[in-house]
Design an enzyme around this catalytic site. Structure first.
Site, PDB file in Angstrom:
ATOM      1  N   LYS A   1      30.280  24.770 -69.862  1.00 14.89           N
ATOM      2  CA  LYS A   1      29.211  24.036 -69.184  1.00 14.89           C
ATOM      3  C   LYS A   1      27.937  24.879 -69.086  1.00 14.89           C
ATOM      4  O   LYS A   1      27.993  26.098 -68.870  1.00 14.89           O
ATOM      5  CB  LYS A   1      29.686  23.619 -67.791  1.00 14.89           C
ATOM      6  CG  LYS A   1      28.685  22.797 -66.987  1.00 14.89           C
ATOM      7  CD  LYS A   1      29.276  22.403 -65.631  1.00 14.89           C
ATOM      8  CE  LYS A   1      28.261  21.696 -64.752  1.00 14.89           C
ATOM      9  NZ  LYS A   1      28.821  21.338 -63.424  1.00 14.89           N
TER      10      LYS A   1
ATOM     11  N   SER B   1      27.998  16.880 -61.820  1.00 14.14           N
ATOM     12  CA  SER B   1      27.097  17.504 -62.765  1.00 14.14           C
ATOM     13  C   SER B   1      27.762  17.932 -64.067  1.00 14.14           C
ATOM     14  O   SER B   1      27.084  18.315 -65.017  1.00 14.14           O
ATOM     15  CB  SER B   1      26.437  18.716 -62.117  1.00 14.14           C
ATOM     16  OG  SER B   1      27.398  19.718 -61.815  1.00 14.14           O
TER      17      SER B   1
ATOM     18  N   SER C   1      31.452  17.810 -58.650  1.00 14.23           N
ATOM     19  CA  SER C   1      30.986  17.846 -60.038  1.00 14.23           C
ATOM     20  C   SER C   1      32.082  17.953 -61.085  1.00 14.23           C
ATOM     21  O   SER C   1      31.808  17.795 -62.276  1.00 14.23           O
ATOM     22  CB  SER C   1      29.985  18.994 -60.227  1.00 14.23           C
ATOM     23  OG  SER C   1      28.789  18.709 -59.540  1.00 14.23           O
TER      24      SER C   1
END
Length: 499
Positions: free
Chosen positions: A74, A150, A174
């Site tokens: 990520k 996210s 997230s």
């Protein structure tokens, strides 16, 4: 996409590599092919590392648990030495990681092959993944909808079959929000279970933890086996666990559980009927499995939880903007970041140290209250989100709201905003679609989303399970059982439909 790549999870691929039924290079070629086919529509991968992955394959001895398995990380906190990490912001467009962070180092030691980085909203601040710098990521189940945030890029990549698992982190939902929206399994570990260093001793005051999004429960458990454990210098240390999380997946729950559930938002706001149905479906299944389930809310003030979360949120954004000076060589300006980010930073600068400390005390009160709660209830169930996925662009500020945000940002009225009580309005508006996930971040508890429901529009809808601190083993045990039921949504079905 071959049947081998389509039908196997990460552990399955690793076993094929170990037994020499498939070569790592073949898996890498499959992953690259799927990314190149799917990413133009999804925009899940924002940095590709194909050459680096090929070099890693040539130098790897293939001894780790995930040896030869393609994996994405990520675009925030999961720093890979020498590679860009932008945190979804143009302010970091020239930044390169100086070294692997500890989580990445431990994942690398499993033999996983890093071949790219996934999209995230600016500074991981939103429950959707639509950063201005990289553009929106779309949901593989329906391209008109968000995969959440996210960790939306990671969720979309795994659901689309680009990789069997991808790095994610969770500071307010997230991991669980994209898991819910993309039909995946996602577990946020106990505070301190996974490493945060060495650049930071804590992320978001301990609210955020790193882990992965996966199609199978066992992949998540196996990765947690590999990455958990004491990190010297870290601010938090989870209750020790000496067993194997992977073994837990195959062990039925040893006793009949007492479980509490709610379908009511802790903010008193609307909960979509599909999200209610998801929980009630899970409750019925659990009762059929012999567990005792009753409706009972958590013993916390939902609005205080939301306010305490946002107080930290504001402060962290303000601190991030201040630290941009080290990257930019000057103080940050409003034009360096998105207008909403700048506004959040203004609110952080208008927050006093006293307010910040008082909010952390509320976190601690909630933690003790939930520990007492779990003396009666083994688990607490809620919808993962209060609404199914929003359409791309649906949650963008309206034109007049944008004008107001820009005006406030340009004249620095953060303090005035706080005095008007607008913080409470921001709390409700920003969290009303995802009001259930922040509790576990503030209390440090482990929580998972499981894919048990599909909406009438054909979009996944997750159910959240929260356990007492240190009880990931119980979550994995139950998830392993739920995974064998008829109502479990297997994201591999999406891959078969698309192929």
């Amino acid at each position: 996409m071959s049947d081998i790549y389509k039908n196997n999870d990460a552990l399955g691929m690793a076993e094929l590599v170990r037994t020499k039924q498939v070569q790592p290079k073949e898996l890498l070629e499959e992953a690259i092919q799927v990314i190149e086919e799917q990413n133009p529509a999804l925009n899940a991968v924002i940095h590709k590392m194909y050459e680096q992955a090929e070099a890693a394959i040539e130098n790897n001895e293939w001894t780790g648990r995930f040896a030869g398995v393609p994996m994405l990380l990520k675009d925030i906190t999961q720093e890979i030495e020498g590679e860009p990490i932008t945190s979804g912001s143009k302010a970091f467009r020239s930044y390169r990681a100086k070294k692997d962070n500890e989580f990445v180092r431990r994942v690398r030691n499993t033999g996983a092959v890093f071949l790219g980085v996934t999209n995230t909203p600016e500074f991981a601040l939103m429950g959707i993944t639509e950063p201005a710098y990289h553009g929106p990521t779309r949901n593989p189940w329906n391209l008109n909808y968000t995969p959440g945030g996210s960790s939306g890029g990671s969720g979309a990549a795994v659901a689309a079959g680009m990789v069997p698992m991808a790095g994610a982190n969770d500071g307010g939902g997230s991991i669980r929000i994209p898991g819910a929206y993309c039909g995946l399994f996602g577990l946020k570990p106990t505070r301190g279970r996974t490493p945060a260093g060495p650049i930071f001793g804590r992320h978001w005051q301990g609210a955020s933890s790193d882990h992965v999004l996966t199609k199978s429960v066992r992949d998540s458990a196996a990765m947690l086996d590999e990455v958990h454990g004491l990190e010297k210098g870290a601010a938090f240390y989870a209750p020790p666990f000496d067993g194997s999380y992977l073994d837990c997946v195959n062990q039925p729950v040893a006793k009949k559980l007492k479980i509490a559930f709610t379908t009511e938002s802790p903010l008193g706001t609307e909960v979509h009927p599909e999200c209610v149905e998801a929980v009630l479906k899970a409750v019925k299944l659990l009762e059929e499995m012999g567990h005792f389930v009753e409706e009972q809310g958590a013993p916390v003030d939902g609005r205080k939880i939301a306010t305490g979360y946002l107080t930290m949120y504001f402060g962290e954004v303000a601190a991030t903007l201040s630290s941009l000076e080290d990257v930019l060589g000057r103080k940050a300006k409003s034009s360096d970041v998105e207008p909403q980010t700048w506004l959040l930073g203004l609110l952080g600068r208008a927050t006093t140290a006293e307010e910040f400390v008082l909010s952390l005390r509320e976190w601690d009160k909630a933690a003790f209250a939930m520990e007492a709660f779990h003396e009666t209830y083994d688990l607490y169930i809620t919808p993962t989100t209060a609404f199914p996925p929003a359409k791309i662009g649906e949650l963008e500020p309206k034109p007049m709201e944008k004008l107001l945000i820009n005006a406030i940002g340009s004249i620095g009225l953060g303090g005035l905003l706080k005095k008007t009580g607008m913080v409470d309005q921001i709390a409700e508006q920003s969290l009303m679609r995802t009001p259930f996930t922040q509790l576990a971040n503030l209390t440090g508890q482990p929580a998972m989303t499981v894919p048990l429901h599909m909406t009438k529009d054909g979009l996944p809808c997750g159910v959240q399970f929260i356990a007492a601190r240190g009880k990931e083993d119980l979550l994995y045990q139950l998830a392993g059982e739920l995974e064998q039921t008829d109502i479990w949504i297997d994201a591999r079905q999406l891959m078969k439909e698309k192929s």
